[in-house]
Write an enzyme that holds these catalytic residues in place. Structure first.
Site, mmCIF file in Angstrom:
data_model
loop_
_atom_site.group_PDB
_atom_site.id
_atom_site.type_symbol
_atom_site.label_atom_id
_atom_site.label_comp_id
_atom_site.label_asym_id
_atom_site.label_seq_id
_atom_site.Cartn_x
_atom_site.Cartn_y
_atom_site.Cartn_z
ATOM 1 N N CYS A 123 0.839 -1.199 0.000
ATOM 2 C CA CYS A 123 0.000 0.000 0.000
ATOM 3 C C CYS A 123 0.875 1.250 0.000
ATOM 4 O O CYS A 123 1.878 1.311 0.723
ATOM 5 C CB CYS A 123 -0.911 -0.003 1.226
ATOM 6 S SG CYS A 123 -2.028 1.415 1.292
ATOM 7 N N CYS A 154 -0.049 4.663 7.044
ATOM 8 C CA CYS A 154 -0.761 4.488 8.312
ATOM 9 C C CYS A 154 0.101 3.671 9.285
ATOM 10 O O CYS A 154 0.463 2.527 8.994
ATOM 11 C CB CYS A 154 -2.090 3.787 8.085
ATOM 12 S SG CYS A 154 -3.135 4.588 6.828
ATOM 13 N N CYS A 197 -20.298 2.075 7.343
ATOM 14 C CA CYS A 197 -19.616 1.365 8.424
ATOM 15 C C CYS A 197 -18.336 2.142 8.712
ATOM 16 O O CYS A 197 -17.489 2.303 7.828
ATOM 17 C CB CYS A 197 -19.317 -0.064 7.980
ATOM 18 S SG CYS A 197 -18.304 -1.014 9.130
ATOM 19 N N CYS A 245 -0.640 -0.079 10.359
ATOM 20 C CA CYS A 245 -0.975 -1.080 9.342
ATOM 21 C C CYS A 245 0.251 -1.844 8.857
ATOM 22 O O CYS A 245 1.268 -1.249 8.477
ATOM 23 C CB CYS A 245 -1.669 -0.399 8.158
ATOM 24 S SG CYS A 245 -2.252 -1.581 6.920
ATOM 25 N N ARG A 255 -19.351 -3.444 16.479
ATOM 26 C CA ARG A 255 -18.661 -4.674 16.091
ATOM 27 C C ARG A 255 -17.351 -4.820 16.848
ATOM 28 O O ARG A 255 -16.506 -3.927 16.839
ATOM 29 C CB ARG A 255 -18.390 -4.673 14.589
ATOM 30 C CG ARG A 255 -17.786 -5.983 14.074
ATOM 31 C CD ARG A 255 -17.671 -5.968 12.563
ATOM 32 N NE ARG A 255 -18.945 -5.615 11.969
ATOM 33 C CZ ARG A 255 -19.076 -4.900 10.849
ATOM 34 N NH1 ARG A 255 -18.008 -4.466 10.222
ATOM 35 N NH2 ARG A 255 -20.271 -4.619 10.380
ATOM 36 N N CYS A 295 -20.048 -5.883 2.147
ATOM 37 C CA CYS A 295 -19.488 -4.589 2.536
ATOM 38 C C CYS A 295 -18.153 -4.430 1.837
ATOM 39 O O CYS A 295 -17.293 -5.313 1.931
ATOM 40 C CB CYS A 295 -19.309 -4.513 4.050
ATOM 41 S SG CYS A 295 -18.610 -2.931 4.635
ATOM 42 N N CYS A 327 -16.997 -8.979 4.098
ATOM 43 C CA CYS A 327 -16.330 -7.691 3.920
ATOM 44 C C CYS A 327 -15.184 -7.857 2.937
ATOM 45 O O CYS A 327 -14.219 -8.591 3.216
ATOM 46 C CB CYS A 327 -15.817 -7.177 5.258
ATOM 47 S SG CYS A 327 -17.108 -7.057 6.528
#
Length: 420
Positions: A65, A69, A202, A72, A272, A142, A109
């Protein structure tokens, strides 16, 4: 009326607590944690009964990626030894989704690493959604693909996506300390695009990244204002090779207080229990089911979770039941609003025309007489950096906790079957 009775009353009326009340929940002592769970559990059961919704993650594209972040393992420059692969084919993703559905998952998801999808990526995901829905008509889909560009939310909705996930993660004031390659405002914008397109939003948070109680309350109040239908509460998984690898700032009691605060602020929302529950809540996971009405089944994107059969046994042993596809997750007022937006709830096969059965079994909103345990509202720590009660031993134990993190080596993208 004491703090907890006040918060239960407000939760049953969908009334927002004050910031001071939310902070007071986080500042309660470990001695009071069962009282806090009992009180928040009344709100959870009033809106969602004893049902637990199961969700299953499919990592469509892992690693590499360009975003930075700090939490992550797929970030730019990550040294984490995770699986890395490009886009799964629709049949591969469908096979992965099938494992989750077989384990009882009601929502799948679909997640892909990256800043956001290209138009070609949206086409890929649309094909995958179609392939999954061909085999599992009632499953909710999702999508979680990063920042959306104009028109992409509508295309995903038209392809059959019921919801879109994009977490705020932390407070606006501290967001720049966690990520520099995009902004907090970018995230808010994407959630609003999903809502405007008629998808169920979400959006949640990650706790345990060094934030203060004030930061946690800020992000949860921001979520309340944004009004997503589901709020995932993640607890940081400190993965070796990421900047936050040594950040072990949570205890099981701290996690329970955070979940209770989220439930009081967002009483009628699907809360969740998400990443990190196994390594931070550990043997207290069943208590968390009194606060959250939804969990992820099995593994996460790049780390291993609890085996699916253990999740199911935990739910049953704690006196809860897995929510079936014939049940509506959201209370009537939320389900009706979502249906009016043209999305349906994802449980009854609605395609653009709303969902008539939504909310038929939702609880009445009138607040019943409450008999929550009496607890004096504690004084909120004056220092923004003050450690919450019971967290003093965390730093000393951090080294021993590191071994709890297991990088995923099974499931989609591998030759080993998933643990769902």
């Amino acid at each position: 009326m004491d703090l907890l009775n006040t918060l239960v009353d407000k939760g049953l009326r969908r009334e927002t607590p004050t910031r001071e009340e939310a902070l007071a929940v986080l500042a309660t002592s470990d001695d009071d944690v069962l009282d806090v769970v009992a009180a928040a559990g009344k709100v959870r059961r009033a809106w969602f009964g004893r049902r637990v919704k199961l969700n299953y993650l499919v990592n469509l594209k892992s690693g590499l990626c360009p975003e930075d972040c700090s939490y992550c393992s797929q970030r730019l420059g990550s040294k984490a030894e995770i699986l890395k692969y490009t886009w799964l084919k629709p049949d591969e993703a469908t096979a992965a989704a099938t494992a989750g559905v077989a384990g009882g998952a009601k929502r799948v998801c679909l997640v892909a690493s990256g800043r956001g999808p290209t138009d070609r990526d949206v086409d890929r995901v649309s094909q995958t959604i179609a392939a999954i829905k061909e085999q599992h008509q009632d499953v909710e889909i999702c999508a979680c693909l990063g920042l959306l560009s104009d028109g992409q939310a509508e295309r995903l909705r038209d392809a059959g996506a019921n919801a879109y996930n994009h977490n705020l993660n932390t407070s606006e004031a501290t967001y720049g300390d966690i990520t520099t390659t995009h902004t907090y405002a970018d995230r808010v914008s994407t959630v609003r695009q999903a809502q405007a397109a008629g998808m169920s939003a979400c959006s949640g948070l990650i706790a345990g990244m060094g934030e203060t109680d004030e930061d946690l309350v800020d992000v949860v109040f921001s979520l309340r204002e944004l009004d997503p239908d589901s709020v995932p509460v993640n607890f940081l998984i400190p993965i070796e090779g990421t900047p936050l690898a040594g950040e072990w700032a949570l205890t099981p009691q701290r996690c329970l207080r955070i979940l209770a605060m989220v439930r009081f602020v967002c009483p009628d929302v699907e809360v969740r229990l998400a990443g990190g529950r196994e390594i931070h809540l550990r043997s207290l996971q069943p208590l968390a089911l009194n606060l959250a009405n939804s969990i992820f089944l099995g593994d996460y994107l790049t780390t291993e979770g609890q085996a699916g059969k253990e999740d199911l046994a935990m739910i049953a042993d704690a006196g809860f039941e897995v929510e079936g596809t014939d049940a509506t997750t959201l209370p009537a007022h939320r389900a009706d609003a979502l249906a009016a937006a043209g999305s349906g709830c994802g449980s009854h096969g609605a395609e653009g025309g709303g969902c008539g059965p939504c909310g038929d079994a939702a609880p009445a909103v009138e607040a019943p007489a409450v008999a929550a345990p009496a607890v004096e509202a504690p004084a909120v720590a004056a220092s923004a950096g003050a450690a919450p009660a019971g967290d003093a031993p965390v730093a000393a134990a951090a080294e021993g906790h590191a071994g709890l993190v297991a990088v995923r080596r099974r499931g989609v993208g591998t030759d080993l079957p998933p643990n769902a």
